[in-house]
Design a protein around this motif. Sequence first.
Motif, mmCIF file in Angstrom:
data_model
loop_
_atom_site.group_PDB
_atom_site.id
_atom_site.type_symbol
_atom_site.label_atom_id
_atom_site.label_comp_id
_atom_site.label_asym_id
_atom_site.label_seq_id
_atom_site.Cartn_x
_atom_site.Cartn_y
_atom_site.Cartn_z
ATOM 1 N N UNK A 1 50.511 62.470 15.167
ATOM 2 C CA UNK A 1 50.669 61.685 13.943
ATOM 3 C C UNK A 1 49.974 60.330 13.974
ATOM 4 N N UNK A 2 49.306 60.008 15.097
ATOM 5 C CA UNK A 2 48.506 58.795 15.147
ATOM 6 C C UNK A 2 49.241 57.517 15.451
ATOM 7 N N UNK A 3 50.549 57.581 15.667
ATOM 8 C CA UNK A 3 51.285 56.356 15.927
ATOM 9 C C UNK A 3 51.175 55.945 17.394
ATOM 10 N N UNK A 4 51.571 54.715 17.688
ATOM 11 C CA UNK A 4 51.706 54.266 19.073
ATOM 12 C C UNK A 4 53.108 54.628 19.535
ATOM 13 N N UNK A 5 53.205 55.473 20.555
ATOM 14 C CA UNK A 5 54.512 55.907 21.046
ATOM 15 C C UNK A 5 55.139 54.879 21.982
ATOM 16 N N UNK A 6 54.358 54.431 22.985
ATOM 17 C CA UNK A 6 54.883 53.412 23.889
ATOM 18 C C UNK A 6 53.738 52.603 24.480
ATOM 19 N N UNK A 7 54.100 51.455 25.020
ATOM 20 C CA UNK A 7 53.130 50.580 25.676
ATOM 21 C C UNK A 7 53.727 50.068 26.981
ATOM 22 N N UNK A 8 52.868 49.665 27.889
ATOM 23 C CA UNK A 8 53.269 48.893 29.062
ATOM 24 C C UNK A 8 52.822 47.462 28.817
ATOM 25 N N UNK A 9 53.742 46.528 28.937
ATOM 26 C CA UNK A 9 53.440 45.132 28.638
ATOM 27 C C UNK A 9 53.654 44.269 29.881
ATOM 28 N N UNK A 10 52.858 43.219 29.986
ATOM 29 C CA UNK A 10 52.991 42.265 31.079
ATOM 30 C C UNK A 10 53.329 40.900 30.486
ATOM 31 N N UNK A 11 54.451 40.355 30.921
ATOM 32 C CA UNK A 11 54.869 39.013 30.524
ATOM 33 C C UNK A 11 54.797 38.096 31.734
ATOM 34 N N UNK A 12 54.339 36.888 31.512
ATOM 35 C CA UNK A 12 54.157 35.932 32.602
ATOM 36 C C UNK A 12 54.981 34.678 32.327
ATOM 37 N N UNK A 13 55.676 34.227 33.340
ATOM 38 C CA UNK A 13 56.400 32.964 33.239
ATOM 39 C C UNK A 13 55.379 31.826 33.125
ATOM 40 N N UNK A 14 55.572 30.973 32.151
ATOM 41 C CA UNK A 14 54.602 29.908 31.891
ATOM 42 C C UNK A 14 54.417 28.972 33.076
ATOM 43 N N UNK A 15 55.442 28.821 33.903
ATOM 44 C CA UNK A 15 55.291 27.926 35.061
ATOM 45 C C UNK A 15 54.266 28.492 36.053
ATOM 46 N N UNK A 16 54.108 29.827 36.087
ATOM 47 C CA UNK A 16 53.119 30.439 36.965
ATOM 48 C C UNK A 16 51.719 30.180 36.435
ATOM 49 N N UNK A 17 51.546 30.297 35.131
ATOM 50 C CA UNK A 17 50.239 30.018 34.545
ATOM 51 C C UNK A 17 49.855 28.558 34.752
ATOM 52 N N UNK A 18 50.828 27.663 34.612
ATOM 53 C CA UNK A 18 50.557 26.245 34.836
ATOM 54 C C UNK A 18 50.189 25.990 36.287
ATOM 55 N N UNK A 19 50.909 26.655 37.203
ATOM 56 C CA UNK A 19 50.630 26.495 38.631
ATOM 57 C C UNK A 19 49.223 26.984 38.954
ATOM 58 N N UNK A 20 48.847 28.144 38.407
ATOM 59 C CA UNK A 20 47.510 28.677 38.654
ATOM 60 C C UNK A 20 46.425 27.777 38.080
ATOM 61 N N UNK A 21 46.703 27.205 36.914
ATOM 62 C CA UNK A 21 45.734 26.301 36.288
ATOM 63 C C UNK A 21 45.549 25.035 37.107
ATOM 64 N N UNK A 22 46.654 24.475 37.601
ATOM 65 C CA UNK A 22 46.568 23.273 38.437
ATOM 66 C C UNK A 22 45.795 23.556 39.703
ATOM 67 N N UNK A 23 46.011 24.753 40.278
ATOM 68 C CA UNK A 23 45.295 25.119 41.496
ATOM 69 C C UNK A 23 43.798 25.182 41.288
ATOM 70 N N UNK A 24 43.376 25.713 40.149
ATOM 71 C CA UNK A 24 41.948 25.793 39.843
ATOM 72 C C UNK A 24 41.354 24.407 39.655
ATOM 73 N N UNK A 25 42.097 23.542 38.967
ATOM 74 C CA UNK A 25 41.603 22.186 38.728
ATOM 75 C C UNK A 25 41.463 21.427 40.038
ATOM 76 N N UNK A 26 42.458 21.611 40.937
ATOM 77 C CA UNK A 26 42.407 20.927 42.234
ATOM 78 C C UNK A 26 41.220 21.413 43.055
ATOM 79 N N UNK A 27 40.970 22.729 43.013
ATOM 80 C CA UNK A 27 39.857 23.293 43.779
ATOM 81 C C UNK A 27 38.515 22.735 43.277
ATOM 82 N N UNK A 28 38.398 22.560 41.963
ATOM 83 C CA UNK A 28 37.152 22.037 41.428
ATOM 84 C C UNK A 28 36.968 20.572 41.836
ATOM 85 N N UNK A 29 38.062 19.814 41.834
ATOM 86 C CA UNK A 29 37.981 18.406 42.190
ATOM 87 C C UNK A 29 37.588 18.241 43.655
ATOM 88 N N UNK A 30 38.204 19.071 44.514
ATOM 89 C CA UNK A 30 37.905 18.990 45.946
ATOM 90 C C UNK A 30 36.507 19.514 46.262
#
Length: 264
Positions: A235-264
């Motif tokens: 029938x063409x519908x979407x039956x199910x999906x697998x979704x990934x949710x991320x805690x925002x503190x992890x994204x912030x931590x990863x972003x800070x790590x990248x910024x620190x690496x560029x600075x160093x």
Amino acid sequence: MTEIETNEQRTSEYIKKFNREKVLKYLLKEKDLMIFDIGSNNGLSLFEFKSWFPDSTVHCFEPQEECWIELESRSEDYESESVFINKVGVGAKDSEGNTFYSHNITTGQSGFNKVNINSRDSIRLHELSDSQQALEDYKNSINHTRSVPVTRLDKYIHNNKIKSINLLKIDTQGYEPEVLAGLGKFLSNVDVVISELMFYDFYDRTLSFSDIEQYLIPAGFRLYDISHISKNPMNGRTDWVDVIYVNERIREKNTRGKNTKRIN
């Protein structure tokens, strides 16, 4: 850097770089991950996680006895203190006996929700609709009841002195909201959640994003990826999906790590 102008080009670039394994590795940088595998079934997800993250510790939860032999066999390939098998269900309330439904279809479709014998989205049911005897045989092959124990995850976490969970995977055939509810306040200590989310009426219960986001959003999570989409060829519908949710503190931590690496 090449400028990407169309959605097709963006998708093509994504496929070159990412799949579910690579997305999880991009998000989770630690080697000794703490992983909770809710709905471990026969251990295929355990195999994947230990292949992707060899130094991880995996806590498996599977109440279906038909899966235990194969699950335990897979676990023997790893150090005993890195895999823990719990032969219980997971939910919002502790219970010595919740009703669990098994079916003669596959073990992967058993769970705490009944198969809907009036489903409009079930391909199998549609194929059998012209034969009354075939329909009766199908009905007799599904929704076999048994009683299984259920535990809240926050209680299990407290008893085992676990401080945080890096990856929480939930595949419980429509019981995902109860699993999240059972984490209570500890949910905010989880880094990444990967969950199945079923929209079709194969079971008596269907879900929407709001059913899990009522727990995830207040705990600091945001939708990061739809890593799999199952389309219904009837029938063409979407039956199910697998979704990934991320805690925002992890994204912030990863972003800070990248910024620190560029600075160093």
